[in-house]
Design a protein around this motif. Structure first.
Motif, PDB file in Angstrom:
ATOM      1  N   ASN A  25       0.854  -1.176   0.000  1.00 25.48           N
ATOM      2  CA  ASN A  25       0.000   0.000   0.000  1.00 25.48           C
ATOM      3  C   ASN A  25       0.894   1.231   0.000  1.00 25.48           C
ATOM      4  N   THR A  27       0.348   4.202  -0.196  1.00 26.85           N
ATOM      5  CA  THR A  27      -0.140   5.360   0.538  1.00 26.85           C
ATOM      6  C   THR A  27       0.020   5.216   2.044  1.00 26.85           C
ATOM      7  N   ASP A  28       0.628   4.138   2.525  1.00 29.78           N
ATOM      8  CA  ASP A  28       0.895   4.021   3.960  1.00 29.78           C
ATOM      9  C   ASP A  28       1.686   5.236   4.405  1.00 29.78           C
ATOM     10  N   ASP A  29       1.205   5.898   5.427  1.00 29.51           N
ATOM     11  CA  ASP A  29       1.854   7.116   5.891  1.00 29.51           C
ATOM     12  C   ASP A  29       2.949   6.857   6.925  1.00 29.51           C
ATOM     13  N   ASN A  30       2.939   5.715   7.586  1.00 29.21           N
ATOM     14  CA  ASN A  30       3.873   5.457   8.672  1.00 29.21           C
ATOM     15  C   ASN A  30       4.779   4.280   8.329  1.00 29.21           C
ATOM     16  N   ASN A  53       6.755  -1.420   7.984  1.00 28.60           N
ATOM     17  CA  ASN A  53       5.581  -0.721   8.500  1.00 28.60           C
ATOM     18  C   ASN A  53       5.026  -1.563   9.637  1.00 28.60           C
ATOM     19  N   SER A 118       8.767   8.062   8.011  1.00 28.64           N
ATOM     20  CA  SER A 118       7.529   8.741   7.642  1.00 28.64           C
ATOM     21  C   SER A 118       6.496   8.509   8.726  1.00 28.64           C
ATOM     22  N   GLU A 119       5.943   9.614   9.201  1.00 27.61           N
ATOM     23  CA  GLU A 119       4.866   9.533  10.179  1.00 27.61           C
ATOM     24  C   GLU A 119       3.775  10.499   9.755  1.00 27.61           C
ATOM     25  N   ASN A 120       2.592   9.958   9.565  1.00 26.81           N
ATOM     26  CA  ASN A 120       1.429  10.745   9.135  1.00 26.81           C
ATOM     27  C   ASN A 120       1.720  11.553   7.880  1.00 26.81           C
ATOM     28  N   GLY A 121       2.456  10.945   6.955  1.00 24.97           N
ATOM     29  CA  GLY A 121       2.721  11.583   5.670  1.00 24.97           C
ATOM     30  C   GLY A 121       3.898  12.548   5.671  1.00 24.97           C
ATOM     31  N   ILE A 122       4.527  12.770   6.826  1.00 21.97           N
ATOM     32  CA  ILE A 122       5.695  13.651   6.891  1.00 21.97           C
ATOM     33  C   ILE A 122       6.939  12.787   6.771  1.00 21.97           C
ATOM     34  N   LEU A 123       7.663  12.973   5.661  1.00 19.40           N
ATOM     35  CA  LEU A 123       8.822  12.135   5.343  1.00 19.40           C
ATOM     36  C   LEU A 123      10.110  12.891   5.629  1.00 19.40           C
TER      37      LEU A 123
END
Length: 155
Positions: A25, A27-30, A53, A118-123
């Protein structure tokens, strides 16, 4: 109005469901990507990059020294279980750093680590020298753990 809201809710739930046969996936953000790279090296082990992940462990199949191009395939669950605790050793102080390069990774043919978090989309990404005297001491244990986990995966 209630019917429209209910319909939108059901539609949203259906969209959020995913099939089990999705390889990854995207789009996994974390996630945590960790790996090592050696420029003056020959063979498969010169560039090793993995993505972790909360559910799985993946290996990069491209082995791009720059870390810019990656394609991941899922690895066996047993390997995931062996390395899933690497996040416990991730130094939170790293998240507050303005620097993205520590030391001179692979300048003296000593190799480097490639880390993405990456956590909540912040890479955030870093390249870390393998020579501990060139990097802050708070990274030393993490460097050891990354190398330990890569060795576990490759055995």
């Amino acid at each position: 109005m209630k019917k429209i809201t209910l319909g939108l809710l059901v539609f949203g739930i259906l969209l959020s469901c995913s099939s089990d046969d999705d390889a990854l996936n995207i789009t996994d953000d974390n996630f945590l990507i960790f790996g090592h790279f050696y420029g003056m090296c020959g063979g498969e082990g010169c560039v090793e990059t993995f993505k972790l992940n909360e559910k799985s462990l993946y290996e990069d199949t491209i082995d791009d020294y720059s870390g810019q191009n990656m394609e991941f395939v899922e690895l066996e669950n047993e390997l995931f279980e062996e390395v899933r605790d690497i996040e416990d050793f991730f130094p939170s102080q790293l998240l507050n750093e303005n620097e993205t390069v520590f030391g001179c990774p692979d300048c003296a043919d000593g190799g480097g680590l490639f880390i993405q978090y990456s956590e909540n989309g912040i890479l955030k990404s870093w390249r870390i020298d393998q020579t501990k005297s060139n990097v802050p001491s708070y990274l030393h244990n993490f460097i050891d753990k990354v190398n330990e986990k890569i060795a576990l995966i490759n055995n």
